[in-house]
Design a protein around this motif. Structure first.
Motif, mmCIF file in Angstrom:
data_model
loop_
_atom_site.group_PDB
_atom_site.id
_atom_site.type_symbol
_atom_site.label_atom_id
_atom_site.label_comp_id
_atom_site.label_asym_id
_atom_site.label_seq_id
_atom_site.Cartn_x
_atom_site.Cartn_y
_atom_site.Cartn_z
ATOM 1 N N ALA A 361 0.844 -1.161 -0.046
ATOM 2 C CA ALA A 361 0.156 -0.116 0.071
ATOM 3 C C ALA A 361 1.049 1.316 -0.033
ATOM 4 O O ALA A 361 0.603 2.419 -0.575
ATOM 5 C CB ALA A 361 -0.805 -0.051 1.443
ATOM 6 N N LYS A 362 2.115 1.268 0.737
ATOM 7 C CA LYS A 362 3.015 2.319 0.690
ATOM 8 C C LYS A 362 3.534 2.379 -0.674
ATOM 9 O O LYS A 362 3.577 3.612 -1.113
ATOM 10 C CB LYS A 362 4.099 2.079 1.696
ATOM 11 C CG LYS A 362 5.209 3.189 1.973
ATOM 12 C CD LYS A 362 6.022 2.905 2.957
ATOM 13 C CE LYS A 362 7.166 3.853 2.863
ATOM 14 N NZ LYS A 362 8.063 3.662 4.121
ATOM 15 N N VAL A 363 3.919 1.356 -1.329
ATOM 16 C CA VAL A 363 4.418 1.615 -2.873
ATOM 17 C C VAL A 363 3.409 2.250 -3.728
ATOM 18 O O VAL A 363 3.635 3.263 -4.399
ATOM 19 C CB VAL A 363 4.812 0.306 -3.483
ATOM 20 C CG1 VAL A 363 5.230 0.221 -4.560
ATOM 21 C CG2 VAL A 363 5.921 -0.184 -2.524
ATOM 22 N N ILE A 364 2.229 1.614 -3.604
ATOM 23 C CA ILE A 364 1.064 2.261 -4.587
ATOM 24 C C ILE A 364 0.938 3.744 -4.207
ATOM 25 O O ILE A 364 0.879 4.482 -5.091
ATOM 26 C CB ILE A 364 -0.197 1.449 -4.364
ATOM 27 C CG1 ILE A 364 0.158 -0.079 -4.689
ATOM 28 C CG2 ILE A 364 -1.331 2.002 -5.001
ATOM 29 C CD1 ILE A 364 -1.024 -1.158 -4.505
ATOM 30 N N ALA A 365 0.562 4.087 -2.836
ATOM 31 C CA ALA A 365 0.652 5.331 -2.572
ATOM 32 C C ALA A 365 1.472 6.443 -2.820
ATOM 33 O O ALA A 365 1.434 7.491 -3.401
ATOM 34 C CB ALA A 365 0.247 5.670 -0.814
ATOM 35 N N ALA A 366 2.869 5.851 -2.752
ATOM 36 C CA ALA A 366 4.153 6.671 -3.321
ATOM 37 C C ALA A 366 4.014 6.609 -4.744
ATOM 38 O O ALA A 366 4.168 7.815 -5.319
ATOM 39 C CB ALA A 366 5.222 6.122 -2.594
ATOM 40 N N ALA A 367 3.853 5.837 -5.511
ATOM 41 C CA ALA A 367 3.650 5.859 -6.975
ATOM 42 C C ALA A 367 2.495 6.782 -7.346
ATOM 43 O O ALA A 367 2.935 7.425 -8.487
ATOM 44 C CB ALA A 367 3.445 4.310 -7.713
ATOM 45 N N LYS A 368 1.439 6.652 -6.903
ATOM 46 C CA LYS A 368 0.347 7.760 -7.169
ATOM 47 C C LYS A 368 1.033 9.164 -6.878
ATOM 48 O O LYS A 368 0.474 10.097 -7.729
ATOM 49 C CB LYS A 368 -0.839 7.424 -6.346
ATOM 50 C CG LYS A 368 -1.651 5.820 -6.772
ATOM 51 C CD LYS A 368 -2.802 6.030 -6.027
ATOM 52 C CE LYS A 368 -3.763 4.554 -6.570
ATOM 53 N NZ LYS A 368 -4.752 4.359 -5.642
ATOM 54 N N SER A 369 1.479 9.376 -5.814
ATOM 55 C CA SER A 369 1.993 10.742 -5.650
ATOM 56 C C SER A 369 2.888 11.210 -6.617
ATOM 57 O O SER A 369 2.785 12.323 -7.101
ATOM 58 C CB SER A 369 2.482 10.808 -4.061
ATOM 59 O OG SER A 369 3.004 11.979 -3.859
ATOM 60 N N ALA A 370 3.729 10.105 -6.873
ATOM 61 C CA ALA A 370 4.826 10.721 -8.006
ATOM 62 C C ALA A 370 4.164 10.816 -9.390
ATOM 63 O O ALA A 370 4.850 11.759 -10.048
ATOM 64 C CB ALA A 370 5.932 9.589 -7.876
ATOM 65 N N LEU A 371 3.337 10.434 -9.834
ATOM 66 C CA LEU A 371 2.653 10.435 -10.957
ATOM 67 C C LEU A 371 1.430 11.353 -11.040
ATOM 68 O O LEU A 371 0.965 11.703 -12.349
ATOM 69 C CB LEU A 371 2.310 9.061 -11.594
ATOM 70 C CG LEU A 371 3.433 7.823 -11.518
ATOM 71 C CD1 LEU A 371 2.871 6.633 -12.024
ATOM 72 C CD2 LEU A 371 4.277 8.620 -12.672
#
Length: 372
Positions: A361-371
């Protein structure tokens, strides 16, 4: 957070792995001890093969059958460029010519139309003999063997499935060996089925080929220790590595299931966020060696995730046909446009069977934020 967490697996299998190593140390049979034969039997059974031959690494696993078939100067061997260099390296080491093939834009695996074009090009020039095809199960997904196999057989070539990343993948319930003459794999530690050093193996249903591989991996041995009947090499799977792989193989099917759970979470969480998320062909079970997406700027994306303590990796941003040692070898007539189209955007996320839902979930949230 680990990109590939081997320690979690060690915690699960510590008793079995340490016990297996201790047994080898006690026996003193460090080269081709009984654990090697046991592992070969179990590996063949797992991969629906009649025979398995362990060797020193995944690179040798591809080279050995080429040597057994007499592949050499004047022969063309067709392989993708969007993969690790070892696939083409062994062709050149055998004295043959690697011919680079484009990939399917969705799966990153060998494109059948590019293969057809390359074979036609080679035959039209008349300088090389089409001898073999090496399809790669990239990132853990089976190549499209249903489409590739008729082309390979039409031209009377040998067929290698390079499953260094994809051993365990199936297409319509069948392992790649159902179509290929041999399936090869690597036990490099980062692979889905990895040891704690180097190792590799070849599976086949051809008994005579298996005998030749067994000879070639031990200097071309014959029945007399001092009468070598082939020009071979020194490529044996160490007994300690076999002892480590035995308990790992026992849980491998469960780990493949866990990898697919992780991949499903990623796919659901990143749909509509990344430019591209992995496409898995109908009927395929992937081993998910990597979960690779495409983003507009992978360097900025990696920096953003690194700031959150999340590792990433970029695989094959410089395909083999562009590398110094290989740039003089031929490519399929279309110039590999799909390969060139993806290399500036690819990036891979943490992927292993023990990735927790919280970390994912942390990876997905960080990916969404970065993109965003």
């Amino acid at each position: 957070m680990q990109f590939i967490d081997l320690h979690a697996q060690q915690d699960r299998l510590r008793t079995e792995i340490e016990g297996g190593i201790a047994d080898v140390l006690k026996s003193g049979r460090y080269i081709l001890g009984p654990q090697v034969a046991e592992f070969e039997t179990n590996l063949a059974m797992f991969g629906d093969a009649q025979f398995a031959t362990g060797c020193a690494n995944g690179t040798d696993a591809i080279l050995l059958p080429l040597l057994a078939w007499g592949v050499g100067p004047g022969d063309a061997v067709f392989c993708p460029s969007f993969t690790y260099c070892a696939t083409a390296e062994v062709v050149a080491l055998a004295g043959a010519t690697p011919v680079f093939i484009d990939i399917d834009r969705d799966t990153y695996n060998m494109d059948v139309n590019s293969l057809k074009q390359a074979i036609a090009d080679v035959k039209a020039k008349g300088e090389l003999n089409p001898k073999a095809v090496i399809a790669v199960d990239l990132f853990g997904q089976s190549a499209d063997y249903d489409a590739l196999n008729p082309v390979v057989r039409e031209h009377g070539m040998k067929f290698i499935s390079d499953s260094a990343q994809g051993f365990g993948t199936t297409l319509n319930g069948k392992h790649p060996l159902h179509w290929a003459d041999v399936q090869t794999t690597s036990f490099f530690p980062a692979k889905p089925l990895g040891c704690y050093g180097d190792g590799g193996a070849i599976t086949t249903n051809d008994e005579e080929l298996c005998k030749a591989l067994d000879s070639l991996r031990v200097h071309g041995k014959g029945t007399d220790k001092y009468d070598n009947v082939r020009i071979g090499m020194n490529s044996r799977l160490d007994t300690i590595q076999a002892a480590i792989l035995l308990p790992k193989l026992a849980v491998f099917a469960d780990e493949i299931e866990k990898r697919n759970v992780v991949a499903t979470r990623y796919t659901e969480g990143l749909a509509g966020v990344a430019d591209r998320i992995p496409t898995v062909m109908d009927g395929v079970v992937s081993t998910w060696a990597q979960y690779t997406i495409e983003v507009p700027d992978p360097f900025a994306f990696a920096d953003a995730l690194k700031a959150e303590g999340i590792p990433t990796a970029r695989y094959y941003p410089k395909p083999v046909h562009m590398q110094t040692a290989y740039e003089h070898y031929p490519v399929a007539g279309n110039g590999l446009p799909n390969t060139m189209d993806c290399i500036d955007n690819i990036i891979s996320l943490p992927m292993h069977p023990y990735l927790s839902e919280e970390d994912q979930a942390k990876v997905i949230a960080a990916a969404k934020s970065a993109l965003a």
